[in-house]
Design a protein around this motif. Structure first.
Motif, short mmCIF file in Angstrom:
data_model
loop_
_atom_site.label_atom_id
_atom_site.label_comp_id
_atom_site.label_asym_id
_atom_site.label_seq_id
_atom_site.Cartn_x
_atom_site.Cartn_y
_atom_site.Cartn_z
N GLU A 248 0.82 -1.21 0.00
CA GLU A 248 0.00 0.00 0.00
C GLU A 248 0.85 1.26 0.00
O GLU A 248 0.50 2.26 -0.63
N SER A 249 2.01 1.21 0.68
CA SER A 249 2.88 2.39 0.67
C SER A 249 3.44 2.64 -0.73
O SER A 249 3.55 3.78 -1.17
N LYS A 250 3.80 1.57 -1.44
CA LYS A 250 4.32 1.72 -2.79
C LYS A 250 3.23 2.20 -3.75
O LYS A 250 3.47 3.06 -4.61
N ILE A 251 2.03 1.64 -3.60
CA ILE A 251 0.92 2.05 -4.47
C ILE A 251 0.51 3.49 -4.19
O ILE A 251 0.24 4.26 -5.13
N ASN A 252 0.46 3.89 -2.93
CA ASN A 252 0.12 5.28 -2.60
C ASN A 252 1.13 6.26 -3.20
O ASN A 252 0.78 7.35 -3.65
N PHE A 253 2.39 5.84 -3.22
CA PHE A 253 3.43 6.67 -3.84
C PHE A 253 3.21 6.77 -5.35
O PHE A 253 3.31 7.86 -5.94
N LEU A 254 2.91 5.65 -5.98
CA LEU A 254 2.68 5.65 -7.42
C LEU A 254 1.41 6.40 -7.80
O LEU A 254 1.31 6.98 -8.89
#
Length: 306
Positions: A248-254
């Motif tokens: 979720e942290s990676k997706i929120n960044f993207l």
């Protein structure tokens, strides 16, 4: 029903298949020792190129010109079992009901034995033709879903991903097997071919949940600039119980919801490693002998190996 009568030729090594008792039954023999799985009987240890042996069972020979199959035609009864394959039966002189009177347990046991053998390319292709000819599954101890899984597992074991793609194209119901889709996704993603990997992920049956593939589909939507759709799918996954802080942290960044990324690298699977790479400013990773083979391939494809 008459059993198939086929001539057996000896090439470099004695490897043959018997295709199941009442219609088509596999038997396997390896190296210089011939083993009959069903009956304890002597089989010639060696045959010269000029010798021919006639066996009272169906055998795949290394000489296609010697194959002669005689099968009584019977009316095919209506069945709920689906037909899953690549080749039409008439291409190889088979019928739709070639497996029908076989025992599913026999098929599974013999294929396990065959899978332990190192087959020549020619023998492997002959087995491929038999397994992937369109035909109904056995009536006992092996349904369509189980038979489909056996076929998918065989393609994966032999890394025949192009043939797996054809199987999925011809038989959409194979998309109910997440293992098949995940295999194709990792094959293309490890080659840094993201667009093809996303294309294969879309083959997953809509009614099938798979944590790995569901998360990859979220990324694919972002990659194709469908961020609203990605958010919607992510919310649905959360409602189903998704709890993955790293993802979720990676997706929120993207998605642009956060400006900073923790730069954490996770290599427990290819998807997490890929997300680690594309969201890191100064990506550095030292692989080891324990590093997953797909990650090694991705490192090479993405020119990350020094």
């Amino acid at each position: 029903m008459k059993l198939a009568m086929i001539c057996l030729s000896q090439l470099n090594r004695l490897i043959y298949f018997s295709i199941f008792s009442s219609i088509l039954i596999f038997n396997a023999a390896f190296a210089t020792t011939a083993v009959d799985i069903w009956k304890k009987k002597e089989v010639p240890k060696e045959l010269t190129d000029n010798e021919e042996e006639e066996i009272d069972s169906s055998i795949l020979s290394d000489d296609q010109n010697n194959i002669s199959i005689k099968i009584d035609e019977e009316q095919i009864n209506e069945t709920e079992n689906s037909v899953i394959g690549i080749f039409d039966p008439e291409e190889n002189n088979f019928t739709l009901d070639m497996w029908s009177n076989s025992n599913g347990e026999d098929i599974k046991n013999i294929l396990k034995r065959i899978n332990k053998l190192k087959l020549s390319e020619f023998s492997e292709n002959l087995l491929f033709q038999v397994l992937f000819t369109n035909a109904y599954p056995p009536k006992t101890n092996l349904n369509s879903k189980e038979f489909s899984k056996i076929k998918v597992d065989w393609l994966i074991k032999n890394r025949r991903f192009k043939d797996l793609e054809i199987l999925l194209k011809n038989n959409p119901e194979v998309g109910q097997e997440p293992k098949a889709i995940k295999f194709l996704v990792n094959e293309y993603l490890s080659s840094a071919n993201v667009s093809s990997a996303c294309e294969k992920a879309s083959l997953l049956d809509k009614g099938v949940d798979n944590n790995y593939l569901d998360k990859f589909i979220v990324y694919c939507l972002i990659n194709s600039d469908q961020k609203n759709e990605a958010q919607l799918v992510l919310e649905l996954l959360r409602e189903k119980g998704l709890s993955d802080k790293f993802f979720e942290s990676k997706i929120n960044f993207l998605l642009g919801f956060t400006e900073k990324n923790d730069q954490k690298i996770l290599d427990n699977n290819l998807l997490n490693f890929y997300l680690s790479h594309i969201t890191s400013e100064n990506f550095k990773y030292e692989p080891s002998d324990k590093t997953d083979k797909y990650i090694w391939r991705y490192l090479s494809a993405a020119n990350l190996v020094k």
